[in-house]
Design a protein around this motif. Sequence first.
Motif, short mmCIF file in Angstrom:
data_model
loop_
_atom_site.label_atom_id
_atom_site.label_comp_id
_atom_site.label_asym_id
_atom_site.label_seq_id
_atom_site.Cartn_x
_atom_site.Cartn_y
_atom_site.Cartn_z
N GLU A 156 32.10 -52.89 5.80
CA GLU A 156 31.26 -51.87 6.41
C GLU A 156 32.09 -50.91 7.26
O GLU A 156 31.89 -49.69 7.22
CB GLU A 156 30.19 -52.53 7.28
CG GLU A 156 29.33 -51.57 8.09
CD GLU A 156 28.48 -50.65 7.23
OE1 GLU A 156 27.97 -49.64 7.76
OE2 GLU A 156 28.32 -50.93 6.02
N ILE A 157 33.05 -51.45 8.00
CA ILE A 157 33.90 -50.60 8.82
C ILE A 157 34.81 -49.74 7.95
O ILE A 157 34.98 -48.54 8.20
CB ILE A 157 34.72 -51.46 9.81
CG1 ILE A 157 33.78 -52.05 10.87
CG2 ILE A 157 35.83 -50.63 10.47
CD1 ILE A 157 34.44 -53.03 11.81
N GLY A 164 34.94 -40.78 6.96
CA GLY A 164 35.51 -39.89 7.96
C GLY A 164 35.14 -40.20 9.40
O GLY A 164 35.44 -39.41 10.29
N GLU A 165 34.50 -41.33 9.65
CA GLU A 165 34.10 -41.67 11.02
C GLU A 165 35.31 -42.17 11.81
O GLU A 165 36.20 -42.83 11.29
CB GLU A 165 33.00 -42.72 11.02
CG GLU A 165 31.69 -42.23 10.44
CD GLU A 165 30.57 -43.25 10.57
OE1 GLU A 165 30.73 -44.23 11.33
OE2 GLU A 165 29.53 -43.07 9.91
N THR A 166 35.31 -41.87 13.09
CA THR A 166 36.37 -42.32 13.99
C THR A 166 36.03 -43.71 14.53
O THR A 166 34.89 -44.17 14.43
CB THR A 166 36.54 -41.35 15.16
OG1 THR A 166 35.32 -41.35 15.94
CG2 THR A 166 36.82 -39.94 14.67
N ASN A 167 37.02 -44.36 15.16
CA ASN A 167 36.76 -45.67 15.75
C ASN A 167 35.61 -45.63 16.77
O ASN A 167 34.73 -46.50 16.74
CB ASN A 167 38.03 -46.21 16.41
CG ASN A 167 39.00 -46.79 15.39
OD1 ASN A 167 38.87 -46.55 14.19
ND2 ASN A 167 39.97 -47.57 15.86
N PRO A 168 35.58 -44.65 17.68
CA PRO A 168 34.45 -44.58 18.63
C PRO A 168 33.10 -44.41 17.93
O PRO A 168 32.11 -45.02 18.34
CB PRO A 168 34.79 -43.36 19.49
CG PRO A 168 36.28 -43.28 19.45
CD PRO A 168 36.64 -43.68 18.05
N GLU A 169 33.06 -43.62 16.87
CA GLU A 169 31.81 -43.41 16.13
C GLU A 169 31.38 -44.69 15.43
O GLU A 169 30.19 -45.04 15.41
CB GLU A 169 31.98 -42.29 15.10
CG GLU A 169 32.09 -40.90 15.72
CD GLU A 169 32.44 -39.83 14.70
OE1 GLU A 169 32.10 -38.67 14.95
OE2 GLU A 169 33.06 -40.16 13.66
N ALA A 173 27.98 -46.86 16.17
CA ALA A 173 27.03 -47.09 15.07
C ALA A 173 26.75 -48.57 14.84
O ALA A 173 25.63 -48.96 14.52
CB ALA A 173 27.55 -46.45 13.79
N LEU A 174 27.78 -49.40 15.02
CA LEU A 174 27.65 -50.83 14.73
C LEU A 174 27.49 -51.68 15.99
O LEU A 174 27.45 -52.91 15.91
CB LEU A 174 28.88 -51.31 13.94
CG LEU A 174 29.11 -50.63 12.59
CD1 LEU A 174 30.34 -51.22 11.90
CD2 LEU A 174 27.89 -50.77 11.70
N ASP A 175 27.39 -51.01 17.14
CA ASP A 175 27.22 -51.70 18.43
C ASP A 175 28.36 -52.68 18.68
O ASP A 175 28.15 -53.85 19.04
CB ASP A 175 25.87 -52.44 18.46
CG ASP A 175 25.48 -52.86 19.89
OD1 ASP A 175 25.97 -52.21 20.84
OD2 ASP A 175 24.72 -53.82 20.03
N LEU A 176 29.59 -52.19 18.50
CA LEU A 176 30.79 -52.98 18.75
C LEU A 176 31.66 -52.25 19.77
O LEU A 176 31.48 -51.06 20.02
CB LEU A 176 31.60 -53.13 17.45
CG LEU A 176 30.92 -53.83 16.27
CD1 LEU A 176 31.79 -53.70 15.02
CD2 LEU A 176 30.66 -55.30 16.58
N THR A 177 32.62 -52.96 20.35
CA THR A 177 33.58 -52.28 21.23
C THR A 177 34.64 -51.62 20.37
O THR A 177 34.86 -52.00 19.21
CB THR A 177 34.26 -53.28 22.18
OG1 THR A 177 35.09 -54.18 21.42
CG2 THR A 177 33.22 -54.08 22.97
#
Length: 210
Positions: A156-157, A164-169, A173-177
């Motif tokens: 999923e990640i 094109g999503e960044t780590n913060p995005e 989106a996945l409610d992770l740090t």
Amino acid sequence: MTTTAVHVLVVDDHPIVLDGVTMALGSTSWITVSGYARSGREAITAVRRLHPDVVLLDLRLPDMLAPEVIRALRSHSPGVKVVIFTAYPEHAALNAALGAGAHALIVKDTERSDLVDIIRRVNAGERVICTDIEHDLNVLLRRKLKESGLTRREYEILRRVAMGETNPEIAEALDLTRNTVKTYLQRTLEKLGARNRIEALARANECGIL
């Protein structure tokens, strides 16, 4: 019966497919083929210029992954409908394309009447995905992930990276740090034998995961 014209943009890198689709749709009075594109970047430019109602998008383009194209199209034109048009209905990348927001899936040997009907239904707001195809795709994806050693979370990640999503995005989106996302990505790179994200995406594409 549809009374207003539905404008369709056809995206495929094979001229014979473009010609065939144009002929197939040309005899339908309410469909207008508004333009063509042979790559993901051309498709993005064409959508901005032509404002089609429906984009008939090949799953495999020479320059971009279909999920990445869909995400770009919908970010600029949120109302556009995307129909994946593919010769590879068993390809695991279809999961990512559907997750990115594709409205329908149709194989290239489909009858003209079925193609026209799906364009009509999608334009009306339906999401047309055959239950059997979704089941087959999920089974295939599980097998591909098992072969690669990736978990569903890692997939999923990686899928979101491909879009094109960044780590913060991704973290939001996945409610992770952010550190957790970074850890998952590092594990994914190791499992795929990749040195960076670009190599990881290429390896995943070769394995049929993306």
